[in-house]
Design an enzyme around this catalytic site. Sequence first.
Site, PDB file in Angstrom:
ATOM      1  N   ASP A  91     -22.509   6.969 -37.523  1.00  0.00           N
ATOM      2  CA  ASP A  91     -22.170   5.776 -36.761  1.00  0.00           C
ATOM      3  C   ASP A  91     -23.310   4.786 -36.567  1.00  0.00           C
ATOM      4  O   ASP A  91     -23.135   3.762 -35.950  1.00  0.00           O
ATOM      5  CB  ASP A  91     -21.654   6.207 -35.373  1.00  0.00           C
ATOM      6  CG  ASP A  91     -20.788   5.137 -34.716  1.00  0.00           C
ATOM      7  OD1 ASP A  91     -20.063   4.455 -35.438  1.00  0.00           O
ATOM      8  OD2 ASP A  91     -20.857   4.990 -33.481  1.00  0.00           O
ATOM      9  N   CYS A 201      -3.624   4.588 -30.327  1.00  0.00           N
ATOM     10  CA  CYS A 201      -3.126   4.719 -31.706  1.00  0.00           C
ATOM     11  C   CYS A 201      -3.238   6.163 -32.184  1.00  0.00           C
ATOM     12  O   CYS A 201      -2.491   6.585 -33.069  1.00  0.00           O
ATOM     13  CB  CYS A 201      -3.822   3.739 -32.657  1.00  0.00           C
ATOM     14  SG  CYS A 201      -5.607   3.690 -32.565  1.00  0.00           S
TER      15      CYS A 201
HETATM   16  C1  B12 Z   1     -17.016  -1.154 -36.223  1.00  0.00           C
HETATM   17  C2  B12 Z   1     -16.390   0.128 -35.770  1.00  0.00           C
HETATM   18  C3  B12 Z   1     -15.365   0.031 -34.842  1.00  0.00           C
HETATM   19  C4  B12 Z   1     -14.743  -1.313 -34.456  1.00  0.00           C
HETATM   20  C5  B12 Z   1     -13.762  -1.768 -35.560  1.00  0.00           C
HETATM   21  C6  B12 Z   1     -12.826  -0.643 -36.035  1.00  0.00           C
HETATM   22  C7  B12 Z   1     -12.022  -0.934 -37.272  1.00  0.00           C
HETATM   23  N1  B12 Z   1     -10.964  -0.153 -37.442  1.00  0.00           N
HETATM   24  O1  B12 Z   1     -12.317  -1.803 -38.042  1.00  0.00           O
HETATM   25  C8  B12 Z   1     -14.081  -0.955 -33.083  1.00  0.00           C
HETATM   26  C9  B12 Z   1     -15.069  -1.221 -31.966  1.00  0.00           C
HETATM   27  C10 B12 Z   1     -12.765  -1.669 -32.778  1.00  0.00           C
HETATM   28  C11 B12 Z   1     -13.924   0.572 -33.239  1.00  0.00           C
HETATM   29  C12 B12 Z   1     -13.007   1.301 -32.505  1.00  0.00           C
HETATM   30  C13 B12 Z   1     -12.836   2.674 -32.645  1.00  0.00           C
HETATM   31  N2  B12 Z   1     -13.608   3.520 -33.332  1.00  0.00           N
HETATM   32 CO1  B12 Z   1     -15.011   2.929 -34.508  1.00  0.00          CO
HETATM   33  N3  B12 Z   1     -16.313   2.510 -35.757  1.00  0.00           N
HETATM   34  C14 B12 Z   1     -16.827   1.396 -36.254  1.00  0.00           C
HETATM   35  C15 B12 Z   1     -17.926   1.671 -37.285  1.00  0.00           C
HETATM   36  C16 B12 Z   1     -19.274   1.557 -36.566  1.00  0.00           C
HETATM   37  C17 B12 Z   1     -17.920   0.773 -38.514  1.00  0.00           C
HETATM   38  C18 B12 Z   1     -16.561   0.599 -39.189  1.00  0.00           C
HETATM   39  C19 B12 Z   1     -16.590  -0.640 -40.033  1.00  0.00           C
HETATM   40  O2  B12 Z   1     -16.138  -1.691 -39.630  1.00  0.00           O
HETATM   41  N4  B12 Z   1     -17.177  -0.565 -41.176  1.00  0.00           N
HETATM   42  C20 B12 Z   1     -17.293  -1.705 -42.058  1.00  0.00           C
HETATM   43  C21 B12 Z   1     -15.995  -1.896 -42.819  1.00  0.00           C
HETATM   44  C22 B12 Z   1     -16.188  -3.008 -43.890  1.00  0.00           C
HETATM   45  O3  B12 Z   1     -15.716  -0.679 -43.476  1.00  0.00           O
HETATM   46  P1  B12 Z   1     -14.333   0.088 -43.431  1.00  0.00           P
HETATM   47  O4  B12 Z   1     -13.703  -0.008 -42.070  1.00  0.00           O
HETATM   48  O5  B12 Z   1     -14.563   1.451 -43.949  1.00  0.00           O
HETATM   49  O6  B12 Z   1     -13.335  -0.705 -44.408  1.00  0.00           O
HETATM   50  C23 B12 Z   1     -13.696  -1.114 -45.682  1.00  0.00           C
HETATM   51  C24 B12 Z   1     -13.691  -0.085 -46.722  1.00  0.00           C
HETATM   52  O7  B12 Z   1     -12.500   0.651 -46.690  1.00  0.00           O
HETATM   53  C25 B12 Z   1     -13.835  -0.996 -47.876  1.00  0.00           C
HETATM   54  N5  B12 Z   1     -13.331  -0.507 -49.128  1.00  0.00           N
HETATM   55  C26 B12 Z   1     -12.092  -0.216 -49.464  1.00  0.00           C
HETATM   56  N6  B12 Z   1     -12.067   0.083 -50.747  1.00  0.00           N
HETATM   57  C27 B12 Z   1     -13.323  -0.067 -51.221  1.00  0.00           C
HETATM   58  C28 B12 Z   1     -13.855   0.077 -52.482  1.00  0.00           C
HETATM   59  C29 B12 Z   1     -15.214  -0.111 -52.671  1.00  0.00           C
HETATM   60  C30 B12 Z   1     -15.780   0.016 -54.031  1.00  0.00           C
HETATM   61  C31 B12 Z   1     -16.031  -0.444 -51.593  1.00  0.00           C
HETATM   62  C32 B12 Z   1     -17.489  -0.639 -51.806  1.00  0.00           C
HETATM   63  C33 B12 Z   1     -15.483  -0.601 -50.341  1.00  0.00           C
HETATM   64  C34 B12 Z   1     -14.123  -0.406 -50.185  1.00  0.00           C
HETATM   65  O8  B12 Z   1     -13.119  -2.189 -47.546  1.00  0.00           O
HETATM   66  C35 B12 Z   1     -12.680  -2.072 -46.224  1.00  0.00           C
HETATM   67  C36 B12 Z   1     -12.609  -3.446 -45.570  1.00  0.00           C
HETATM   68  O9  B12 Z   1     -13.732  -4.241 -45.818  1.00  0.00           O
HETATM   69  C37 B12 Z   1     -17.591   3.163 -37.706  1.00  0.00           C
HETATM   70  C38 B12 Z   1     -18.794   3.967 -38.164  1.00  0.00           C
HETATM   71  C39 B12 Z   1     -19.166   3.584 -39.593  1.00  0.00           C
HETATM   72  N7  B12 Z   1     -20.423   3.325 -39.852  1.00  0.00           N
HETATM   73  O10 B12 Z   1     -18.299   3.560 -40.456  1.00  0.00           O
HETATM   74  C40 B12 Z   1     -16.925   3.714 -36.428  1.00  0.00           C
HETATM   75  C41 B12 Z   1     -15.742   4.727 -36.544  1.00  0.00           C
HETATM   76  C42 B12 Z   1     -14.785   4.204 -37.600  1.00  0.00           C
HETATM   77  N8  B12 Z   1     -15.095   4.653 -35.258  1.00  0.00           N
HETATM   78  C43 B12 Z   1     -14.663   5.773 -34.845  1.00  0.00           C
HETATM   79  C44 B12 Z   1     -13.888   5.942 -33.655  1.00  0.00           C
HETATM   80  C45 B12 Z   1     -13.711   7.368 -33.130  1.00  0.00           C
HETATM   81  C46 B12 Z   1     -13.322   4.816 -33.016  1.00  0.00           C
HETATM   82  C47 B12 Z   1     -12.280   4.834 -31.866  1.00  0.00           C
HETATM   83  C48 B12 Z   1     -11.199   5.910 -32.020  1.00  0.00           C
HETATM   84  C49 B12 Z   1     -13.032   5.008 -30.501  1.00  0.00           C
HETATM   85  C50 B12 Z   1     -12.155   4.978 -29.253  1.00  0.00           C
HETATM   86  N9  B12 Z   1     -11.426   6.043 -28.933  1.00  0.00           N
HETATM   87  O11 B12 Z   1     -12.163   3.995 -28.547  1.00  0.00           O
HETATM   88  C51 B12 Z   1     -11.699   3.390 -31.963  1.00  0.00           C
HETATM   89  C52 B12 Z   1     -10.439   3.330 -32.856  1.00  0.00           C
HETATM   90  C53 B12 Z   1      -9.919   1.939 -33.105  1.00  0.00           C
HETATM   91  C54 B12 Z   1      -9.272   1.817 -34.480  1.00  0.00           C
HETATM   92  N10 B12 Z   1      -7.946   1.944 -34.554  1.00  0.00           N
HETATM   93  O12 B12 Z   1      -9.978   1.604 -35.468  1.00  0.00           O
HETATM   94  C55 B12 Z   1     -14.980   6.907 -35.811  1.00  0.00           C
HETATM   95  C56 B12 Z   1     -13.710   7.308 -36.573  1.00  0.00           C
HETATM   96  C57 B12 Z   1     -13.604   8.802 -36.888  1.00  0.00           C
HETATM   97  C58 B12 Z   1     -12.385   9.072 -37.749  1.00  0.00           C
HETATM   98  N11 B12 Z   1     -11.641  10.125 -37.459  1.00  0.00           N
HETATM   99  O13 B12 Z   1     -12.110   8.352 -38.675  1.00  0.00           O
HETATM  100  C59 B12 Z   1     -16.117   6.244 -36.722  1.00  0.00           C
HETATM  101  C60 B12 Z   1     -16.105   6.691 -38.182  1.00  0.00           C
HETATM  102  C61 B12 Z   1     -17.457   6.638 -36.055  1.00  0.00           C
HETATM  103  C62 B12 Z   1     -17.865   8.084 -36.353  1.00  0.00           C
HETATM  104  N12 B12 Z   1     -19.009   8.291 -37.008  1.00  0.00           N
HETATM  105  O14 B12 Z   1     -17.184   9.041 -36.049  1.00  0.00           O
HETATM  106  N13 B12 Z   1     -14.744   1.061 -34.155  1.00  0.00           N
HETATM  107  S1  SF4 Z   2       0.760   7.108 -36.402  1.00  0.00           S
HETATM  108 FE1  SF4 Z   2       1.885   7.291 -38.321  1.00  0.00          FE
HETATM  109  S2  SF4 Z   2       1.224   5.470 -39.517  1.00  0.00           S
HETATM  110 FE2  SF4 Z   2      -0.260   5.736 -37.851  1.00  0.00          FE
HETATM  111  S3  SF4 Z   2      -1.916   6.942 -38.761  1.00  0.00           S
HETATM  112 FE3  SF4 Z   2      -0.487   8.419 -37.784  1.00  0.00          FE
HETATM  113  S4  SF4 Z   2       0.940   9.019 -39.424  1.00  0.00           S
HETATM  114 FE4  SF4 Z   2      -0.136   7.166 -40.120  1.00  0.00          FE
HETATM  115  S1  SF4 Z   3      -4.286   1.476 -29.881  1.00  0.00           S
HETATM  116 FE1  SF4 Z   3      -4.868  -0.591 -30.487  1.00  0.00          FE
HETATM  117  S2  SF4 Z   3      -6.272  -1.230 -28.869  1.00  0.00           S
HETATM  118 FE2  SF4 Z   3      -6.163   1.002 -28.754  1.00  0.00          FE
HETATM  119  S3  SF4 Z   3      -7.850   1.766 -30.077  1.00  0.00           S
HETATM  120 FE3  SF4 Z   3      -6.000   1.676 -31.338  1.00  0.00          FE
HETATM  121  S4  SF4 Z   3      -6.143  -0.334 -32.314  1.00  0.00           S
HETATM  122 FE4  SF4 Z   3      -7.536  -0.417 -30.566  1.00  0.00          FE
END
Ligand code: B12
Ligand code: SF4
Ligand code: SF4
Length: 306
Positions: A91, A201
């Site tokens: 993270d 969620c």
């Molecule tokens: C920023 C962040 C948040 C943000 C935005 C979340 C989001 N869904 O975008 C906020 C603050 C909202 C958040 C909330 C939460 N988070 Co958070 N968050 C992060 C963090 C620090 C970065 C994620 C991110 O934005 N990365 C940058 C984007 C660009 O990457 P990405 O999401 O993976 O998506 C890209 C890739 O898939 C990419 N991609 C797709 N295909 C390809 C192909 C190639 C070639 C490449 C290069 C890329 C690529 O494109 C996508 C879009 O650009 C991560 C830790 C980390 N370093 O990953 C934790 C993380 C995702 N969070 C985590 C958690 C636990 C939460 C919460 C549940 C906490 C809570 N209970 O309140 C909530 C859940 C909300 C939700 N539904 O997402 C955990 C998830 C664990 C899991 N089981 O997956 C993580 C992994 C932290 C950890 N180390 O455990 N989070």
């Molecule tokens: S609630 Fe349903 S759609 Fe959302 S992550 Fe879980 S299985 Fe997938």
């Molecule tokens: S239910 Fe909606 S507001 Fe709550 S963590 Fe998930 S995406 Fe964020």
Amino acid sequence: MASHGLKRARPAELVPGTVSVITARMDYLPSDTPGDWIEREWQRQQRPGEAVVSVYARGRDYHKVLRSRLQKLADRIADEVGPFGHRVFTDSAPVLEVELAARSGIGWRGKHTLTLHRDAGSMFFLGEIYVDLALPATEPTSDHCGSCSACMDLCPTQAITGAQRVDARRCISYLTIEHSGPIPEALRAPMGNRIYGCDDCQLACPWNKFAQRSPLPDFDLREGMADGTLIDLFAWSEAEFLRRTEGSAIRRIGHERWLRNIAVALGNALRASGDAAFAQALATRADDPSPLVREHVAWALAQGRR
Ligand code: B12
Ligand code: SF4
Ligand code: SF4
């Protein structure tokens, strides 16, 4: 994100020499979590005076726990294969953790964007070891969301704008933890009594009935984090906040955001119940030195007049 550029997508630019990534998950449900925990969490949201802290943040800060365990794993690998180049992450860095986890078989990416597994739901953290060893790659798992959309339907702020797409600006987790300024007014009522993070969620997701308990005492509940009332937590001074949240991830938001979040929840409780005790608690901070807290308290007190 802009400042790190493509380092996120190119591990060897972050840690030179990296050729493989070892991915790991660490379950975080406390060991004594009852079988009906999901139902209990939903019920807590129906009791407006209760303070709901997200499940992941009720024990010790996971960053420390996971990082030190990954480092131990790296040390054990070094005992077997000799010294090797590596760096552990959770993270804390520009690492595409969910994408790496999905590609290596830890789970698939749910429509809520989190990593999900049939045997473990999503109540786990992710961590990685970047290594300079060429390891055989593991396979991704298949996606089992199917036609389900429960997470998207139940998100209180409609932050999940499409499958695997979250608008962080609407997400309660972002608003209560990462966001430093005022919480947009339209999103205050849907926050309900959530004061730190949001689990909805994940509570909505049918796979979380398979979420695993953690054997580690680190994730045991701390006092006030699973049974606290808004009124009690709002009364904490800054010194008490710092003492009670020592070693917890919550500490990082600071006392001001803590009060901002609880003020919103108290306003919601006041609107839902009309109970004067919530107004009295709010009134104690009507003249708080922080303009941010004062504005949220004023908003919250106005909820009693609606
Ligand atoms: C920023 C962040 C948040 C943000 C935005 C979340 C989001 N869904 O975008 C906020 C603050 C909202 C958040 C909330 C939460 N988070 Co958070 N968050 C992060 C963090 C620090 C970065 C994620 C991110 O934005 N990365 C940058 C984007 C660009 O990457 P990405 O999401 O993976 O998506 C890209 C890739 O898939 C990419 N991609 C797709 N295909 C390809 C192909 C190639 C070639 C490449 C290069 C890329 C690529 O494109 C996508 C879009 O650009 C991560 C830790 C980390 N370093 O990953 C934790 C993380 C995702 N969070 C985590 C958690 C636990 C939460 C919460 C549940 C906490 C809570 N209970 O309140 C909530 C859940 C909300 C939700 N539904 O997402 C955990 C998830 C664990 C899991 N089981 O997956 C993580 C992994 C932290 C950890 N180390 O455990 N989070
Ligand atoms: S609630 Fe349903 S759609 Fe959302 S992550 Fe879980 S299985 Fe997938
Ligand atoms: S239910 Fe909606 S507001 Fe709550 S963590 Fe998930 S995406 Fe964020």
